[in-house]
Enzyme design. Structure first.
Site, mmCIF file in Angstrom:
data_model
loop_
_atom_site.group_PDB
_atom_site.id
_atom_site.type_symbol
_atom_site.label_atom_id
_atom_site.label_comp_id
_atom_site.label_asym_id
_atom_site.label_seq_id
_atom_site.Cartn_x
_atom_site.Cartn_y
_atom_site.Cartn_z
ATOM 1 N N THR A 26 0.722 -1.665 0.224
ATOM 2 C CA THR A 26 -0.184 0.073 0.175
ATOM 3 C C THR A 26 1.084 0.955 0.390
ATOM 4 O O THR A 26 0.950 1.989 -0.396
ATOM 5 C CB THR A 26 -1.346 -0.169 1.103
ATOM 6 O OG1 THR A 26 -0.179 -0.372 2.404
ATOM 7 C CG2 THR A 26 -1.956 -1.108 1.424
ATOM 8 N N ILE A 103 1.162 -9.755 -5.618
ATOM 9 C CA ILE A 103 1.638 -9.970 -6.765
ATOM 10 C C ILE A 103 1.880 -9.494 -7.596
ATOM 11 O O ILE A 103 2.025 -9.678 -8.702
ATOM 12 C CB ILE A 103 0.146 -10.821 -7.193
ATOM 13 C CG1 ILE A 103 -0.301 -9.615 -7.659
ATOM 14 C CG2 ILE A 103 -0.679 -12.046 -6.155
ATOM 15 C CD1 ILE A 103 -2.738 -10.094 -7.658
ATOM 16 N N HIS A 119 0.833 -16.210 -4.097
ATOM 17 C CA HIS A 119 -0.657 -15.922 -4.409
ATOM 18 C C HIS A 119 0.146 -15.664 -6.388
ATOM 19 O O HIS A 119 -0.607 -15.341 -6.804
ATOM 20 C CB HIS A 119 -1.376 -14.363 -4.176
ATOM 21 C CG HIS A 119 -1.655 -15.345 -2.776
ATOM 22 N ND1 HIS A 119 -2.495 -14.608 -2.146
ATOM 23 C CD2 HIS A 119 -1.616 -16.443 -2.286
ATOM 24 C CE1 HIS A 119 -2.918 -15.024 -0.526
ATOM 25 N NE2 HIS A 119 -2.546 -15.914 -0.568
#
Ligand code: ZN
Length: 237
Positions: A26, A103, A119
């Site tokens: 983020t 990812i 992932h």
């Protein structure tokens, strides 16, 4: 004080494993799917968890790739201070591996070599027929709504979609690293979320540290908890 305690743990450690969730990315401008202002609360015809499912990919590939291009293939995203510090630790021989739920490939972009991407990665996309790999740029620039390989096969992102299982080799690699770690830093994720909770069972090292913006129900089980931004914390020690 918490920063000093973490610095001391890091200084004393030779085999750090970092386990990162969405909160690590983020700070590079990539939204957290599960946070309040994240993708899950944006308006789409379908909720993101539906779009990013195996069934949806099979049944509505055009809508899947529209979302994939718009939201997951974000150009111009750069590693932040957390990614850079971890790459530095690996270079110095202090860090065994990064295990990530993200990812975006930002750890590799920062220079990290040993990265277990639970992932998958948007930087790998493969032909479902012949197995040829394609870059994120190829998918982004493809004129076809649903990109295809020159052999005619449909291209699929090498990303673990909802309803799909994790890659066994990636999981066992992550477990192997965690089992050998002397310091484990979990960051940008709640320890209660799968697969973090399960993988943590393999940690037998000295210190378990959690860096997360918000409190989690697992805080009391950690040796050190810091409620702050991951990049800020790691770059200040
Ligand atoms: Zn092909």
């Amino acid at each position: 004080m918490a920063y000093e305690a973490l610095k001391q743990m890091v200084d004393e450690s030779q085999s750090i494993v970092f386990f990162g969730g969405a909160g690590v990315s983020t700070e590079s401008g990539i939204p957290d799917f599960r946070s309040v202002d994240g993708l899950y609360h944006q308006k789409y015809d379908y909720p993101p968890e539906t779009i990013l499912s195996h069934t949806f990919f099979e049944q509505k590939p055009e809508a899947f790739f529209k979302f994939y291009r718009d939201k997951l293939l974000t150009p111009g995203i750069k590693p932040n201070k957390a990614h850079l510090k971890l790459a530095q630790w690996e270079q110095e021989g202090k860090l065994l591996a990064v295990v990530t739920q993200n990812i975006d490939g930002l750890h590799q972009a920062a220079g990290s070599k040993k990265v277990f991407e639970l992932h998958g990665s948007v930087h790998r996309n493969y032909c479902m027929k012949c197995g040829k790999f394609f870059t994120a740029d190829f998918i982004r620039e493809s004129k076809e709504p649903v990109p295809h390989c020159e052999c005619g096969g449909r291209i699929k992102p090498d990303v673990v979609l909802y309803e799909e299982g994790l890659d066994d080799a990636v999981v066992s690699g992550a477990i192997h690293a965690i089992a050998k770690a002397d310091l484990m830093i979990v960051a940008g994720t709640s320890l209660t979320v799968y697969p973090a909770a399960g993988l943590l069972r393999y940690f037998r090292g000295k210190h378990l540290v959690l860096i997360n913006r918000d409190a989690t129900s697992m805080d009391s089980q950690c040796d050190l908890v810091i409620h702050d931004k991951v990049g800020e914390v790691l770059s200040s020690i």
